[in-house]
Design a protein around this motif. Structure first.
Motif, short mmCIF file in Angstrom:
data_model
loop_
_atom_site.label_atom_id
_atom_site.label_comp_id
_atom_site.label_asym_id
_atom_site.label_seq_id
_atom_site.Cartn_x
_atom_site.Cartn_y
_atom_site.Cartn_z
N VAL A 31 0.86 -1.18 0.00
CA VAL A 31 0.00 0.00 0.00
C VAL A 31 0.89 1.23 0.00
O VAL A 31 1.94 1.26 0.66
N ILE A 32 0.48 2.23 -0.76
CA ILE A 32 1.21 3.49 -0.83
C ILE A 32 0.34 4.55 -0.16
O ILE A 32 -0.74 4.88 -0.65
N ILE A 33 0.79 5.04 1.00
CA ILE A 33 0.08 6.13 1.68
C ILE A 33 0.35 7.40 0.89
O ILE A 33 1.50 7.85 0.80
N GLN A 34 -0.68 7.99 0.32
CA GLN A 34 -0.45 9.07 -0.62
C GLN A 34 0.20 10.29 0.02
O GLN A 34 1.02 10.96 -0.61
N GLN A 35 -0.14 10.58 1.28
CA GLN A 35 0.40 11.78 1.90
C GLN A 35 0.37 11.66 3.42
O GLN A 35 -0.53 11.04 4.00
N ALA A 36 1.35 12.28 4.04
CA ALA A 36 1.42 12.28 5.50
C ALA A 36 0.74 13.50 6.10
O ALA A 36 0.53 13.57 7.32
#
Length: 298
Positions: A31-36
């Protein structure tokens, strides 16, 4: 892999475990967390706790929750950074400097929190750029400024003791000859040796794909951008849009498996690095997910 765009309303207390188990069944292992971070008119928030970023009105615990489920299921995690905005005037170097400083703080904080976690595998530079004329960067000097910024963010992340891959995901504009698109990406990627993989957003969710000859259209652009990647040592990947949206005034919908299968097949001719956007339009009971799982289990 699949992108997750975190929103407090949907994800604040969500247990990702069952979703990740379902994703693993269909061979999605990252999974790629789009933004922190998120920035809007109500203020700035972080999707993780413990930040020292200035002017943060709320700190959520959503990334921590993702890692808890990832460890239970063996799901790998790529961490997105700052959801900043590029300058309207693409030659405005001061804006890039401010974005860089914010990203340095976020890299430091996320590295301290998660670098020892076995499921942490990469970084994602969240400030996505668009190669269309309406977003700029056509001037070589502006493209070099963009490239220099991405390289400095990537290099800073890689200066940490543990080296994780760095990914970017620019958006494809199918509005000019594909060979000019090749030149655009070659010019940038020559200056970003610390970037490991480029996921090209296919942008095929923004229009009706049934009546478009995407087999020819996307193939031409994929071939040219892949060529730029191959010549600069960057892995080529594709980010497929599993949503549909006709224009700015319409609401988001989901693609059928038949529509999504066409895009998967096209991307598969050029790479095994296929991601898609996003959890909101592709998960158990939503979008083409259930049909896709039945397809794989035949």
């Amino acid at each position: 892999s699949i992108f997750i765009q975190l929103h407090a309303k949907s994800h604040e207390h969500l247990d990702w475990t069952e979703t990740f188990k379902a994703y693993k069944e269909v061979r999605i292992d990252t999974v790629i967390i789009q933004q922190a971070t998120r920035h809007d008119k109500t203020g700035s928030i972080t999707n993780y706790q413990g930040t020292k970023l200035p002017n943060i009105v709320k700190q959520h615990r959503m990334i921590e929750n993702v890692f808890e489920a990832a460890n239970k299921t063996g799901m790998k995690v790529v961490l997105g950074l700052n959801a900043g905005k590029y300058p309207v005037k693409k030659s405005d170097a001061a804006v890039y400097e401010k974005l860089l400083e914010d990203n340095k703080i976020i890299v430091d904080e996320l590295y301290e929190k998660f670098s020892d976690d076995r499921m942490m595998v990469g970084w994602y530079i969240s400030e996505e750029f668009h190669d269309g004329s309406w977003r700029g960067w056509w001037k070589p000097e502006d493209a070099y400024l963009l490239a220099d910024y991405n390289e400095r963010v990537a290099a800073y992340a890689k200066a940490k003791p543990k080296k994780f891959l760095v990914a970017i995901a620019p958006a494809l504009w199918r509005g000019r000859p594909a060979d000019m698109t090749y030149t655009f990406y070659k010019r940038i990627l020559e200056k970003t040796p610390s970037v490991d993989i480029l996921y090209l957003q296919d942008c095929a969710g923004r229009r009706n794909i049934i009546n478009d000859d995407l087999v020819v259209d996307l193939s031409n652009y994929f071939a040219m951008v892949k060529k730029a990647c191959d010549e600069t040592g960057v892995q080529f990947g594709v980010d497929i849009e599993s949503f549909t949206k006709g224009n700015c005034k319409t609401t988001y919908g989901t693609k059928s498996w038949e529509e999504l299968k066409l895009l998967v097949n096209i991307a598969g001719m050029y790479t095994k690095n296929i991601s898609q956007f996003s959890w909101a339009s592709f998960r158990p009971g939503v979008g083409a997910f259930d049909d896709y799982r039945r397809h794989l289990l035949k």
